[in-house]
Design a protein around this motif. Structure first.
Motif, PDB file in Angstrom:
ATOM      1  N   SER A   1      62.800  54.934 -11.175  1.00 57.39           N
ATOM      2  CA  SER A   1      63.324  55.358  -9.873  1.00 57.39           C
ATOM      3  C   SER A   1      62.639  54.606  -8.745  1.00 57.39           C
ATOM      4  CB  SER A   1      63.117  56.861  -9.684  1.00 57.39           C
ATOM      5  OG  SER A   1      63.424  57.255  -8.361  1.00 57.39           O
ATOM      6  N   THR A   2      63.424  53.981  -7.884  1.00 54.74           N
ATOM      7  CA  THR A   2      62.858  53.374  -6.683  1.00 54.74           C
ATOM      8  C   THR A   2      62.647  54.412  -5.592  1.00 54.74           C
ATOM      9  OG1 THR A   2      65.103  52.806  -5.949  1.00 54.74           O
ATOM     10  CG2 THR A   2      63.856  51.096  -7.101  1.00 54.74           C
ATOM     11  N   ALA A   3      63.341  55.545  -5.703  1.00 57.66           N
ATOM     12  CA  ALA A   3      63.237  56.586  -4.676  1.00 57.66           C
ATOM     13  C   ALA A   3      61.892  57.299  -4.743  1.00 57.66           C
ATOM     14  CB  ALA A   3      64.370  57.597  -4.830  1.00 57.66           C
ATOM     15  N   LYS A   4      61.393  57.542  -5.959  1.00 61.65           N
ATOM     16  CA  LYS A   4      60.110  58.221  -6.145  1.00 61.65           C
ATOM     17  C   LYS A   4      59.302  57.437  -7.172  1.00 61.65           C
ATOM     18  CE  LYS A   4      61.971  62.792  -5.034  1.00 61.65           C
ATOM     19  NZ  LYS A   4      62.171  64.190  -5.507  1.00 61.65           N
ATOM     20  N   SER A   5      59.024  56.199  -6.827  1.00 61.73           N
ATOM     21  CA  SER A   5      58.431  55.281  -7.795  1.00 61.73           C
ATOM     22  C   SER A   5      56.935  55.479  -7.978  1.00 61.73           C
ATOM     23  CB  SER A   5      58.693  53.838  -7.356  1.00 61.73           C
ATOM     24  OG  SER A   5      58.053  53.571  -6.108  1.00 61.73           O
ATOM     25  N   TYR A   6      56.257  55.970  -6.934  1.00 66.44           N
ATOM     26  CA  TYR A   6      54.802  56.063  -7.014  1.00 66.44           C
ATOM     27  C   TYR A   6      54.404  57.490  -7.385  1.00 66.44           C
ATOM     28  CZ  TYR A   6      50.020  54.582  -6.140  1.00 66.44           C
ATOM     29  OH  TYR A   6      48.700  54.238  -6.289  1.00 66.44           O
ATOM     30  N   ASP A   7      54.483  57.782  -8.686  1.00 64.76           N
ATOM     31  CA  ASP A   7      54.096  59.099  -9.171  1.00 64.76           C
ATOM     32  C   ASP A   7      52.757  58.993  -9.899  1.00 64.76           C
ATOM     33  OD1 ASP A   7      54.792  57.778 -11.486  1.00 64.76           O
ATOM     34  OD2 ASP A   7      56.596  58.967 -11.855  1.00 64.76           O
ATOM     35  N   GLN A   8      52.511  59.861 -10.854  1.00 67.77           N
ATOM     36  CA  GLN A   8      51.232  59.844 -11.546  1.00 67.77           C
ATOM     37  C   GLN A   8      51.066  58.633 -12.450  1.00 67.77           C
ATOM     38  OE1 GLN A   8      53.694  61.910 -12.128  1.00 67.77           O
ATOM     39  NE2 GLN A   8      54.031  62.182 -14.338  1.00 67.77           N
ATOM     40  N   GLY A   9      52.165  57.931 -12.718  1.00 67.45           N
ATOM     41  CA  GLY A   9      52.095  56.740 -13.543  1.00 67.45           C
ATOM     42  C   GLY A   9      52.043  57.041 -15.031  1.00 67.45           C
TER      43      GLY A   9
END
Length: 505
Positions: free
Chosen positions: A472-480
């Motif tokens: 997802s580019t919309a919520k790309s920076y999550d916990q990884g």
């Protein structure tokens, strides 16, 4: 015999005479056709100037001019020159300092929009800053000051000059093209031979003032502006410049919303991309015409308007992933206000975004990984194609497979688990765009593999492709994802794949 005939005969006989006196054996060492075993080109390929332009990646647009003071987006051409009255001397250096903080590599200043008002003293019209409403306006010369500031800040620069002119009496006639438009472009070229782009809007013809005629005019832009002559003339003065729009050297990505297609070929079939196809390109197109995505930092328009607000840094990051990260360049519009400066709110967001970009895409974990490939091209006399080139930071070296190998896997392993969110890939497009399909897998132990980025279409790579591993580019920076290994599988390629960079963040 006449002299021309004698000369022609001499040209024929001279090589024969030399041959008669030469040794019977050719002692010149044999030259192999391809001593470095370089892969064949897959056409089309970018020119040198197109390659340099693509490497700019992310740069700014500055819409400033008469519309800043009339609250319009498209001026009619009948505006009184005195309306242009900046409350302070316009400051292009402040514009460029702000966008440099955002990670941009340059900018393009609008110096003439459709209203025909010129932001420099020009010999082609009186509709210019020379008749501005105050001293700040009359002293304005945006091309001069913009070019000077860009050089000081070591940024690339260029100018937007509208082919359409709703003010000029002669628009729609040959006189306008020869005496006004082409001369204006030539004047702008003189502000620096190091310009990287000249921008021509696609809007051409319509209703307007036209020197008091107050009529509607239509032109065929493909022939009216004498583009081949313009392009050749400008290139002689500015050898690195790309003529965007009608110039046939880069295409509009097809929308003004800051996104390109996940499948995005740099080739096109025609001199300019059909507007409904600009996001994607054409796989077997005959012309190299990579895409540029134009988008707005603010929520009102291209020019400054009272009450406007900038997008958030998070929204800008998504836009970056969906343009620069999808084989397009991104030109982000940042409109100066009536004081000739970028508003403080815009400056703040740009700085915040620059910090975000460095923190999220700054620490390349691939440099710490062991990289293996299922196939590596046989080395040549002075060149090899090993996986070390994927992380050496150089633009002229690359990993490649043998000619008959069109699928391959690159495996990256770490001695300790790593948290990963993005994979950043670059083809060596100097020899053409090749990859049709790929996918990414991860492993927590180096033995069991799981496909990731399932929400993305992993088809083309091109100059650059950034894949969010959560899809997802919309919520790309999550916990990884915590992994010990990652592999990039090239499933299909037009010819042997060539990658010059693999990065993992």
């Amino acid at each position: 015999m006449t002299k021309p005939i004698l000369a022609f005969v001499a040209c024929l006989l001279f090589p024969m005479a030399i041959h008669a006196q030469s040794t019977p054996f050719d002692m010149t060492p044999q030259q192999l056709a391809n001593p470095d075993n370089e892969p064949a080109y897959v056409f089309p390929v970018p020119t040198r100037r197109q390659m340099s332009w693509q490497e700019t990646e992310f740069y700014a647009f500055f819409h400033y001019g008469m519309n800043t003071y009339t609250n319009r987006e498209w001026g009619l051409g009948s505006e009184d020159e005195r309306t242009f009255a900046p409350t302070l001397p316009p400051n292009p250096k402040q514009w460029l300092e702000a966008v440099k903080a955002a990670g941009m590599k340059g900018g393009i200043a609008v110096v003439k929009h459709h209203d025909g008002f010129c932001l420099w003293p020009t010999a082609t019209t009186t509709h210019s800053v020379e008749l501005a409403g105050n001293e700040n306006g009359r002293q304005t010369n945006i091309p001069r000051d913009f070019a000077k500031a860009a050089r000081q800040l070591k940024l690339k620069y260029g100018f937007y000059v509208s082919p359409w002119d709703r003010h000029n009496l002669h628009y729609g006639t040959d006189r306008y093209v020869n005496d006004v438009f082409l001369r204006q472009c030539a004047e702008l070229a003189q502000y620096g031979d190091d310009q990287f782009e000249m921008w021509f809007d696609g809007a051409n013809g319509g209703d307007g003032y036209y020197g008091g005629r107050n009529t509607t005019l239509k032109v065929d832009r493909s022939t009216y502006y004498d583009i081949p002559n313009l392009r050749d003339s400008i290139h002689k003065v500015c050898p690195d410049i790309i003529l965007w729009g009608v110039g046939g050297e880069a295409r509009w990505i097809g929308n003004e919303e800051g996104w390109a297609g996940e499948t995005n070929w740099s080739a096109e079939e025609v001199g300019y991309a059909p507007e409904n196809n600009g996001m994607y390109g054409t796989e077997d197109g005959w012309a190299w015409e990579a895409g540029e995505s134009d988008a707005k930092l603010t929520d009102h328009g291209w020019f400054w308007h009272n009450g406007e607000k900038p997008m958030s840094a998070e929204r800008l990051f998504r836009m970056y992933l969906e343009t620069v990260g999808r084989n397009s360049t991104l030109i982000l519009n940042c409109p100066p206000g009536p004081d000739g400066r970028l508003p403080e709110a815009d400056v703040t967001v740009l700085k915040e975004f620059g910090v975000m970009l460095k923190s999220r895409l700054g620490n390349d974990l691939a440099r710490k990984a062991k990289i293996q490939a299922t196939n590596t091209r046989q080395a040549g006399r002075k060149r090899n194609y090993g996986v070390k080139h994927l992380t050496d930071g150089k633009t002229l070296t690359y990993w490649a497979t043998d000619d008959d190998v069109k699928t391959a896997t690159l495996t990256l392993t770490w001695s300790r688990p790593q948290t990963v969110r993005y994979v950043d890939l670059m083809e060596h497009i100097r020899r053409g765009q090749r990859v049709r399909a790929f996918h990414i897998e991860v492993s927590t132990d180096g033995q069991q593999w799981k496909r990731v980025a399932n929400g993305c279409k992993t088809t083309t790579i091109g100059y650059r492709r950034i894949v969010p591993l959560n899809g997802s580019t919309a919520k790309s920076y999550d916990q990884g994802l915590t992994v010990k290994a990652l592999r990039i599988v090239i499933d299909d390629s037009k010819a042997c794949p060539l990658l010059q960079k693999v990065a993992v963040y």
